[in-house]
Design a protein around this motif. Structure first.
Motif, PDB file in Angstrom:
ATOM      1  N   GLN A  89       8.867  12.667  -8.378  1.00 18.81           N
ATOM      2  CA  GLN A  89       9.260  13.116  -6.846  1.00 18.81           C
ATOM      3  C   GLN A  89       8.412  12.912  -5.983  1.00 18.81           C
ATOM      4  N   ARG A  90       7.007  13.036  -6.014  1.00 21.91           N
ATOM      5  CA  ARG A  90       6.024  12.642  -5.242  1.00 21.91           C
ATOM      6  C   ARG A  90       5.921  11.238  -4.771  1.00 21.91           C
ATOM      7  N   GLU A  91       6.179  10.261  -5.849  1.00 18.96           N
ATOM      8  CA  GLU A  91       6.288   8.875  -5.720  1.00 18.96           C
ATOM      9  C   GLU A  91       7.315   8.675  -4.654  1.00 18.96           C
ATOM     10  N   GLU A  92       8.436   9.249  -5.000  1.00 15.42           N
ATOM     11  CA  GLU A  92       9.684   8.862  -3.926  1.00 15.42           C
ATOM     12  C   GLU A  92       9.542   9.359  -2.837  1.00 15.42           C
ATOM     13  N   GLU A  93       8.845  10.634  -2.638  1.00  9.82           N
ATOM     14  CA  GLU A  93       8.376  10.999  -1.418  1.00  9.82           C
ATOM     15  C   GLU A  93       7.442  10.036  -0.469  1.00  9.82           C
ATOM     16  N   ASN A  94       6.432   9.665  -1.358  1.00  4.70           N
ATOM     17  CA  ASN A  94       5.426   8.470  -0.733  1.00  4.70           C
ATOM     18  C   ASN A  94       6.120   7.393  -0.228  1.00  4.70           C
ATOM     19  N   SER A  98       6.411   5.915   3.554  1.00  6.24           N
ATOM     20  CA  SER A  98       5.826   4.560   3.844  1.00  6.24           C
ATOM     21  C   SER A  98       6.931   3.793   4.419  1.00  6.24           C
ATOM     22  N   LYS A  99       8.177   3.874   3.971  1.00  7.30           N
ATOM     23  CA  LYS A  99       9.167   3.071   4.978  1.00  7.30           C
ATOM     24  C   LYS A  99       9.272   3.727   6.026  1.00  7.30           C
ATOM     25  N   GLU A 100       9.124   5.312   6.273  1.00  8.77           N
ATOM     26  CA  GLU A 100       9.352   5.549   7.810  1.00  8.77           C
ATOM     27  C   GLU A 100       8.268   5.187   8.896  1.00  8.77           C
ATOM     28  N   ILE A 101       7.174   5.106   8.171  1.00 11.37           N
ATOM     29  CA  ILE A 101       5.930   4.654   8.925  1.00 11.37           C
ATOM     30  C   ILE A 101       5.989   3.098   9.415  1.00 11.37           C
ATOM     31  N   LEU A 102       6.569   2.407   8.500  1.00  9.64           N
ATOM     32  CA  LEU A 102       6.705   1.011   8.519  1.00  9.64           C
ATOM     33  C   LEU A 102       7.795   0.708   9.797  1.00  9.64           C
TER      34      LEU A 102
END
Length: 111
Positions: A89-94, A98-102
């Motif tokens: 779950q943490r990996e998916e959230e990260n 990351s996609k939102e930041i990009l």
């Protein structure tokens, strides 16, 4: 020459016992090997000089204790894997973050 190897043997044997007791017991193999070979060298020197081998017995005793502790810890200590769902779950959230930041980054093409 003999005293040098006796000192090296004792120091490495004591170090091996100390490391074998800690959680990093796998690292005790190197001092065990050094103590073993220094004990062999002392044995050969003592046979040539026909002197007592009491110090060799102490070095080998400490080496055997360290080796047995290391083997015991390697066989009976198991690593337990925790709950992997939380990690996923943490990996998916990260990844989403990351996609939102990009996506939020605006690239100026005038450069």
């Amino acid at each position: 020459m003999k005293k040098l190897f006796i000192i090296i043997g004792f120091i490495s044997a004591i170090l091996a016992v100390i490391i074998a007791v800690t959680p990093l017991s796998n690292l005790a193999i190197a001092p065990i090997i050094v103590a073993f070979f220094s004990g062999l060298i002392i044995l050969f020197i003592s046979k040539k000089e026909k002197s007592k081998t009491k110090t060799i017995q102490y070095i080998y005793l400490l080496t055997i204790i360290a080796l047995s502790l290391t083997i015991y810890k390697a066989v009976f200590n198991t690593t337990e894997i925790g709950d992997t769902e939380q990690l996923e779950q943490r990996e998916e959230e990260n990844l989403k973050d990351s996609k939102e930041i990009l996506d939020d980054i605006e690239i100026d093409e005038n450069l």
